[in-house]
Write an enzyme that holds these catalytic residues in place. Structure first.
Site, PDB file in Angstrom:
ATOM      1  N   ARG A  18     153.270  -9.473  42.967  1.00 11.63           N
ATOM      2  CA  ARG A  18     154.432 -10.328  43.161  1.00 11.63           C
ATOM      3  C   ARG A  18     153.968 -11.784  43.120  1.00 11.63           C
ATOM      4  O   ARG A  18     152.835 -12.082  43.441  1.00 11.63           O
ATOM      5  CB  ARG A  18     155.088 -10.065  44.523  1.00 11.63           C
ATOM      6  CG  ARG A  18     155.634  -8.666  44.681  1.00 11.63           C
ATOM      7  CD  ARG A  18     156.934  -8.477  43.907  1.00 11.63           C
ATOM      8  NE  ARG A  18     157.544  -7.198  44.207  1.00 11.63           N
ATOM      9  CZ  ARG A  18     157.280  -6.063  43.556  1.00 11.63           C
ATOM     10  NH1 ARG A  18     156.367  -6.044  42.597  1.00 11.63           N
ATOM     11  NH2 ARG A  18     157.898  -4.944  43.880  1.00 11.63           N
ATOM     12  N   HIS A  43     135.243 -10.950  42.800  1.00 10.15           N
ATOM     13  CA  HIS A  43     134.857 -10.852  41.390  1.00 10.15           C
ATOM     14  C   HIS A  43     135.992 -11.471  40.578  1.00 10.15           C
ATOM     15  O   HIS A  43     136.923 -10.776  40.166  1.00 10.15           O
ATOM     16  CB  HIS A  43     134.638  -9.390  40.994  1.00 10.15           C
ATOM     17  CG  HIS A  43     134.054  -9.204  39.634  1.00 10.15           C
ATOM     18  ND1 HIS A  43     133.227  -8.150  39.317  1.00 10.15           N
ATOM     19  CD2 HIS A  43     134.166  -9.931  38.505  1.00 10.15           C
ATOM     20  CE1 HIS A  43     132.877  -8.234  38.046  1.00 10.15           C
ATOM     21  NE2 HIS A  43     133.438  -9.317  37.532  1.00 10.15           N
ATOM     22  N   HIS A  50     142.538  -9.884  39.547  1.00  7.48           N
ATOM     23  CA  HIS A  50     142.139  -9.676  40.941  1.00  7.48           C
ATOM     24  C   HIS A  50     142.114 -11.046  41.624  1.00  7.48           C
ATOM     25  O   HIS A  50     143.126 -11.706  41.716  1.00  7.48           O
ATOM     26  CB  HIS A  50     140.779  -8.981  41.009  1.00  7.48           C
ATOM     27  CG  HIS A  50     140.766  -7.621  40.403  1.00  7.48           C
ATOM     28  ND1 HIS A  50     139.697  -7.124  39.710  1.00  7.48           N
ATOM     29  CD2 HIS A  50     141.699  -6.648  40.381  1.00  7.48           C
ATOM     30  CE1 HIS A  50     139.966  -5.895  39.286  1.00  7.48           C
ATOM     31  NE2 HIS A  50     141.182  -5.585  39.687  1.00  7.48           N
ATOM     32  N   GLU A  75     130.723 -12.312  42.308  1.00 12.95           N
ATOM     33  CA  GLU A  75     130.234 -11.448  41.242  1.00 12.95           C
ATOM     34  C   GLU A  75     130.868 -11.843  39.917  1.00 12.95           C
ATOM     35  O   GLU A  75     132.001 -12.329  39.886  1.00 12.95           O
ATOM     36  CB  GLU A  75     130.617  -9.985  41.517  1.00 12.95           C
ATOM     37  CG  GLU A  75     130.110  -9.403  42.805  1.00 12.95           C
ATOM     38  CD  GLU A  75     130.580  -7.963  42.981  1.00 12.95           C
ATOM     39  OE1 GLU A  75     131.508  -7.528  42.258  1.00 12.95           O
ATOM     40  OE2 GLU A  75     130.025  -7.277  43.845  1.00 12.95           O
ATOM     41  N   HIS A 199     129.917   0.100  45.067  1.00 16.12           N
ATOM     42  CA  HIS A 199     130.883   0.784  44.206  1.00 16.12           C
ATOM     43  C   HIS A 199     131.192   2.164  44.768  1.00 16.12           C
ATOM     44  O   HIS A 199     130.322   3.023  44.865  1.00 16.12           O
ATOM     45  CB  HIS A 199     130.398   0.926  42.756  1.00 16.12           C
ATOM     46  CG  HIS A 199     131.538   0.889  41.774  1.00 16.12           C
ATOM     47  ND1 HIS A 199     132.003  -0.276  41.219  1.00 16.12           N
ATOM     48  CD2 HIS A 199     132.335   1.875  41.300  1.00 16.12           C
ATOM     49  CE1 HIS A 199     133.019  -0.016  40.406  1.00 16.12           C
ATOM     50  NE2 HIS A 199     133.246   1.279  40.452  1.00 16.12           N
TER      51      HIS A 199
END
Length: 249
Positions: A18, A43, A50, A75, A199
């Site tokens: 949004r 990142h 993101h 990152e 990860h």
């Protein structure tokens, strides 16, 4: 002791659905730091799906003004734009990842033999402003690869733990993957490299990893931690992950 850095990319991804300022990436970062996280990881990909570049000065200011001594870890694929960005923000740690811009997420480490000279030059550049440099690495204890990683002058490698995370329903495979990670860490440590990991790490699979790699310096966790935060809240989730890292909370 293994420290926890909270990756805020999944929080940013939710916000970006949004054109609104919530959930607040910086606000949830504050809660994570209050709960004892050693730092925050982002990142910032080129398409800003993101974390956005505009988020970074806010998080830098949060750490500098409210949590001195904690760390900011950025990152990314070391393009010129990325390098200029980190030289402006000056994070305590820069993690270099060989991402293609179209990748959904980081899914492989560097070929250090092929890219060693370039990574060495970039590492030297980043160290000029005092950054610790970590290089994303596959869980393969290949002597030539680890030696090439050490030759870059980087401080650490970050072990890609995606294959380990994918074994959540197969204990035998999980044991095999954690041994690969451990053997790679052993080889890196023998050459003076520190070891991070990240990860698909979870409260369930962290203890075995930490037990196999006692010198594991830091884990950077986003997806699983954010998923748990929906159930337990960010503060309690950070405490749960810290306990999984072997910390007394």
């Amino acid at each position: 002791m293994t420290e926890l850095s909270v990756n805020l990319n999944a929080v940013a991804l939710l916000r970006n659905r949004r054109d609104l300022p919530w959930p607040s990436v910086t606000g949830l970062g504050r809660i994570a730091l209050e709960a004892g996280a050693v730092g925050l990881t982002v990142h910032p990909r080129p398409d800003e799906r993101h974390t956005r570049r505009a988020d970074l000065p806010e998080m830098r200011a949060l750490i500098d003004t409210e949590f001195p001594g904690r760390e900011f870890n950025i990152e990314g694929n070391p393009t010129e734009d990325f390098l200029t960005l980190v030289e402006t923000i000056k994070p305590e740690q820069v993690t270099l990842v060989p991402d293609d811009p179209g990748q959904a997420t980081s899914d492989h480490g560097w070929d250090f033999v092929a890219h060693g000279e370039r990574l060495a030059a970039i590492t030297a550049r980043l160290k000029r402003f005092g950054a610790r440099v970590s290089l994303f690495a596959d869980p393969e204890p290949d002597a030539a690869q680890i030696e090439a990683a050490a030759a870059t002058g980087a401080d650490r490698i970050e072990l890609y733990t995606g294959p380990y995370g994918a074994t959540f329903d197969d204990a035998a495979r999980a044991a095999e993957e954690v041994e690969k990670l451990g053997a790679t860490a052993d080889a890196a440590e023998a050459l003076g490299l520190g070891v991070n990991a990240g990860h698909d790490l979870t409260v369930a699979n962290l203890p075995a990893l930490v037990a196999r790699i006692p010198a594991l310096a830091e884990v950077s966790i986003g997806h699983g931690l954010t998923a748990d935060a929906l159930e337990f809240g960010m503060a309690e989730t950070v405490r749960r992950f810290r306990r999984a890292c072997g910390q007394t909370v």
